[in-house]
Design an enzyme around this catalytic site. Structure first.
Site, PDB file in Angstrom:
ATOM      1  N   SER A  49       7.433   4.184  -0.891  1.00  0.00           N
ATOM      2  CA  SER A  49       6.449   4.631   0.109  1.00  0.00           C
ATOM      3  C   SER A  49       7.159   5.307   1.262  1.00  0.00           C
ATOM      4  CB  SER A  49       5.659   3.426   0.630  1.00  0.00           C
ATOM      5  OG  SER A  49       5.074   2.723  -0.437  1.00  0.00           O
ATOM      6  N   GLN A 101       7.368  -9.895   7.616  1.00  0.00           N
ATOM      7  CA  GLN A 101       8.608  -9.511   6.929  1.00  0.00           C
ATOM      8  C   GLN A 101       9.309  -8.328   7.588  1.00  0.00           C
ATOM      9  OE1 GLN A 101       6.366  -8.836   3.172  1.00  0.00           O
ATOM     10  NE2 GLN A 101       7.707  -7.081   2.892  1.00  0.00           N
ATOM     11  N   LYS A 118      13.178  -2.452  -8.340  1.00  0.00           N
ATOM     12  CA  LYS A 118      13.712  -1.697  -7.205  1.00  0.00           C
ATOM     13  C   LYS A 118      14.056  -2.665  -6.076  1.00  0.00           C
ATOM     14  CE  LYS A 118      12.812   1.629  -3.707  1.00  0.00           C
ATOM     15  NZ  LYS A 118      12.335   0.702  -2.666  1.00  0.00           N
ATOM     16  N   HIS A 129       4.262   1.445  -8.011  1.00  0.00           N
ATOM     17  CA  HIS A 129       3.198   0.432  -7.916  1.00  0.00           C
ATOM     18  C   HIS A 129       2.251   0.524  -9.128  1.00  0.00           C
ATOM     19  CE1 HIS A 129       3.940   1.306  -3.466  1.00  0.00           C
ATOM     20  NE2 HIS A 129       4.180   0.000  -3.526  1.00  0.00           N
ATOM     21  N   GLY A 154       0.799  -1.217   0.000  1.00  0.00           N
ATOM     22  CA  GLY A 154       0.000   0.000   0.000  1.00  0.00           C
ATOM     23  C   GLY A 154       0.832   1.268   0.000  1.00  0.00           C
ATOM     24  N   HIS A 174       2.359   4.494  -5.053  1.00  0.00           N
ATOM     25  CA  HIS A 174       2.986   5.576  -5.813  1.00  0.00           C
ATOM     26  C   HIS A 174       3.135   5.096  -7.253  1.00  0.00           C
ATOM     27  CE1 HIS A 174       6.561   3.125  -5.521  1.00  0.00           C
ATOM     28  NE2 HIS A 174       6.510   3.175  -4.203  1.00  0.00           N
ATOM     29  N   GLN A 229      14.378  -9.238  -3.881  1.00  0.00           N
ATOM     30  CA  GLN A 229      13.061  -9.858  -3.680  1.00  0.00           C
ATOM     31  C   GLN A 229      12.595 -10.558  -4.955  1.00  0.00           C
ATOM     32  OE1 GLN A 229       9.507  -8.215  -1.450  1.00  0.00           O
ATOM     33  NE2 GLN A 229       9.100  -7.380  -3.471  1.00  0.00           N
TER      34      GLN A 229
HETATM   35  P1  AMP Z   1       5.952  -2.513  -1.641  1.00  0.00           P
HETATM   36  O1  AMP Z   1       4.583  -1.934  -1.483  1.00  0.00           O
HETATM   37  O2  AMP Z   1       7.045  -1.583  -1.285  1.00  0.00           O
HETATM   38  O3  AMP Z   1       6.072  -3.886  -1.007  1.00  0.00           O
HETATM   39  O4  AMP Z   1       6.137  -2.758  -3.197  1.00  0.00           O
HETATM   40  C1  AMP Z   1       5.222  -3.530  -3.939  1.00  0.00           C
HETATM   41  C2  AMP Z   1       5.792  -3.786  -5.301  1.00  0.00           C
HETATM   42  O5  AMP Z   1       6.037  -2.541  -5.956  1.00  0.00           O
HETATM   43  C3  AMP Z   1       7.131  -4.529  -5.241  1.00  0.00           C
HETATM   44  O6  AMP Z   1       7.185  -5.475  -6.296  1.00  0.00           O
HETATM   45  C4  AMP Z   1       8.122  -3.421  -5.454  1.00  0.00           C
HETATM   46  O7  AMP Z   1       9.338  -3.859  -6.024  1.00  0.00           O
HETATM   47  C5  AMP Z   1       7.377  -2.528  -6.416  1.00  0.00           C
HETATM   48  N1  AMP Z   1       7.931  -1.178  -6.387  1.00  0.00           N
HETATM   49  C6  AMP Z   1       8.157  -0.402  -5.289  1.00  0.00           C
HETATM   50  N2  AMP Z   1       8.738   0.764  -5.650  1.00  0.00           N
HETATM   51  C7  AMP Z   1       8.913   0.710  -6.994  1.00  0.00           C
HETATM   52  C8  AMP Z   1       9.466   1.606  -7.961  1.00  0.00           C
HETATM   53  N3  AMP Z   1       9.973   2.790  -7.617  1.00  0.00           N
HETATM   54  N4  AMP Z   1       9.473   1.209  -9.255  1.00  0.00           N
HETATM   55  C9  AMP Z   1       8.967   0.010  -9.628  1.00  0.00           C
HETATM   56  N5  AMP Z   1       8.422  -0.873  -8.760  1.00  0.00           N
HETATM   57  C10 AMP Z   1       8.392  -0.523  -7.465  1.00  0.00           C
END
Ligand code: AMP
Length: 285
Positions: free
Chosen positions: A187, A62, A150, A38, A32, A35, A154
Site C-alpha cells: 500500500s 501498531q 511479505k 491482499h 486497507g 492491492h 508478522q
Molecule cells: P496490510 O494491509 O499491509 O496490513 O497487509 C494485510 C495482509 O496482506 C498482511 O498479511 C500482509 O502480509 C499481506 N500482504 C501485504 N502485501 C502483500 C504482498 N505483496 N503479497 C502478499 N501478501 C501481502
C-alpha cells in the site's frame, strides 16, 4: 457482500453462519488500500472456507509516534469493490473507538522474535499487532486466518500468538505478490516518487543475489548479510533501516535446527519505508 463497522453487527452475522449452518470462516485482516497482494489472500481464503471475512482497520496501536498512521493511504470505496470482486462475504470496517476503549483493561506483549527486524526498529509494533489480532480473532472466530509472507516476521509472531493462547485458528501463509519488476506490492508504494519507484525493485534483486550466493555455498550467513547490505547501500535516495540473514521462523541467530533461512530488509525512501524478504529451504542447497 455485507459491510459492517460495529462489533455487534459482525458478531450477529457470524453467529448466524456458525450456529445455524456450521460454516467455516476464512479471515483476512488488512489495513486497507487493497492491492493484488491482499486480493491473493482473499482468493485463497475463498477456496478454503465457506465464508470469507476481510477486516479493514488502520490499527493505531501498531504505529509508533513518528510513523505514518495519519498519512497511511485510505480508500474505502475502492477497497469494498475489490474485496467483493475477490470473493469476500463480509467486510468489517471498525473505527478506532470501536476497537479500543479509553483505558485498556489488559495489555498484550509479543515477547518472542521481536528483538530483531521490524520488532527492533519499530518498538511496540508487534504488541499492537497481537493486541488487535486477539480482538479481531475473538470477534470473527475464523477457522483459518491468512497472512502474507511479505510480512514474514508478522506471520511468525502471529503463529506464536495462536499457539501460546490456544486460538483454534490455522495460520495460512501466502506467497508475496510482486510487480513485474520484482518490487513487492505494498500500500505504501504509492508514496514513492518516480525515481524511487525505478530504484525500489533493487531491494528484491539484492536479496535474491545474496540468497543465490548463499545457496551456491559461496557466502556464509554473515557474509550474505554484508553482501546484500552493500548492494542496498547503492540504491539511490534510500537509507537502509535493517538487513539481516536469520533462521526462519525462529529469527534467532543461533537457532541450529532451523530448516529455513530468511534475508529480510527495510529500506527508507523519502515518503515510504518498504520491507521485503526472501525465505529459502536449507535442504534445497
Ligand atoms: P496490510 O494491509 O499491509 O496490513 O497487509 C494485510 C495482509 O496482506 C498482511 O498479511 C500482509 O502480509 C499481506 N500482504 C501485504 N502485501 C502483500 C504482498 N505483496 N503479497 C502478499 N501478501 C501481502
Amino acid at each position: 457482500m455485507n459491510v459492517v463497522s460495529k462489533v455487534s453487527e459482525a458478531r450477529k452475522e457470524i453467529a448466524a453462519w456458525k450456529e445455524f449452518h456450521q460454516l467455516s470462516i476464512g479471515f483476512v485482516p488488512t489495513m486497507g488500500f487493497l492491492h493484488e497482494g491482499h486480493l491473493e489472500l482473499i482468493k485463497k481464503a475463498r477456496t478454503e472456507n465457506d465464508k470469507v471475512v476481510v477486516s479493514i482497520f488502520v490499527n493505531p496501536a501498531q504505529f509508533g509516534p513518528n510513523e505514518d498512521y495519519e498519512s497511511y493511504p485510505r480508500n474505502l470505496d475502492r477497497d469494498l469493490k475489490l474485496a467483493q470482486e475477490a470473493g469476500a462475504d463480509l467486510v468489517f470496517t471498525p473505527d478506532a473507538s470501536e476497537m479500543y476503549g479509553p483505558v485498556p483493561a489488559v495489555s498484550l506483549k509479543a515477547s518472542a522474535r521481536t528483538d530483531v527486524l521490524c520488532g527492533k526498529s519499530r518498538p511496540g509494533h508487534f504488541d499492537g499487532v497481537v493486541t488487535v489480532l486477539t480482538k479481531l480473532f475473538n470477534i470473527i472466530q475464523p477457522a483459518r486466518a491468512y497472512f502474507g509472507k511479505k510480512d514474514a516476521q508478522q506471520a511468525a509472531v502471529v503463529k506464536g500468538l495462536v499457539d501460546d493462547l490456544f486460538f483454534p485458528i490455522e495460520i495460512v501463509p501466502v506467497e508475496t505478490v510482486r510487480e513485474k519488476d520484482g518490487l513487492a506490492k505494498s500500500s505504501r508504494n504509492v508514496y514513492l516518487t518516480d525515481t524511487e519507484r525505478q530504484e525500489a525493485p533493487k531491494i528484491y534483486k539484492s536479496l535474491l543475489a545474496g540468497k543465490n550466493l548463499f545457496m551456491e555455498e559461496k557466502l556464509s550467513a554473515e557474509e550474505t548479510k554484508e553482501y546484500i547490505l552493500s548492494l542496498l547501500n547503492e540504491i539511490q535516495g534510500a537509507e537502509v533501516d535493517y538487513m539481516e540473514v536469520l533462521p526462519y521462523p525462529e529469527l534467532i541467530p543461533a537457532a541450529g535446527q532451523s530448516k529455513q533461512m530468511i534475508a529480510a530488509a527495510a529500506v527508507k525512501f523519502s515518503g515510504a519505508r518498504l520491507i521485503d524478504n526472501i525465505i529459502w529451504n536449507l535442504e534445497e542447497k
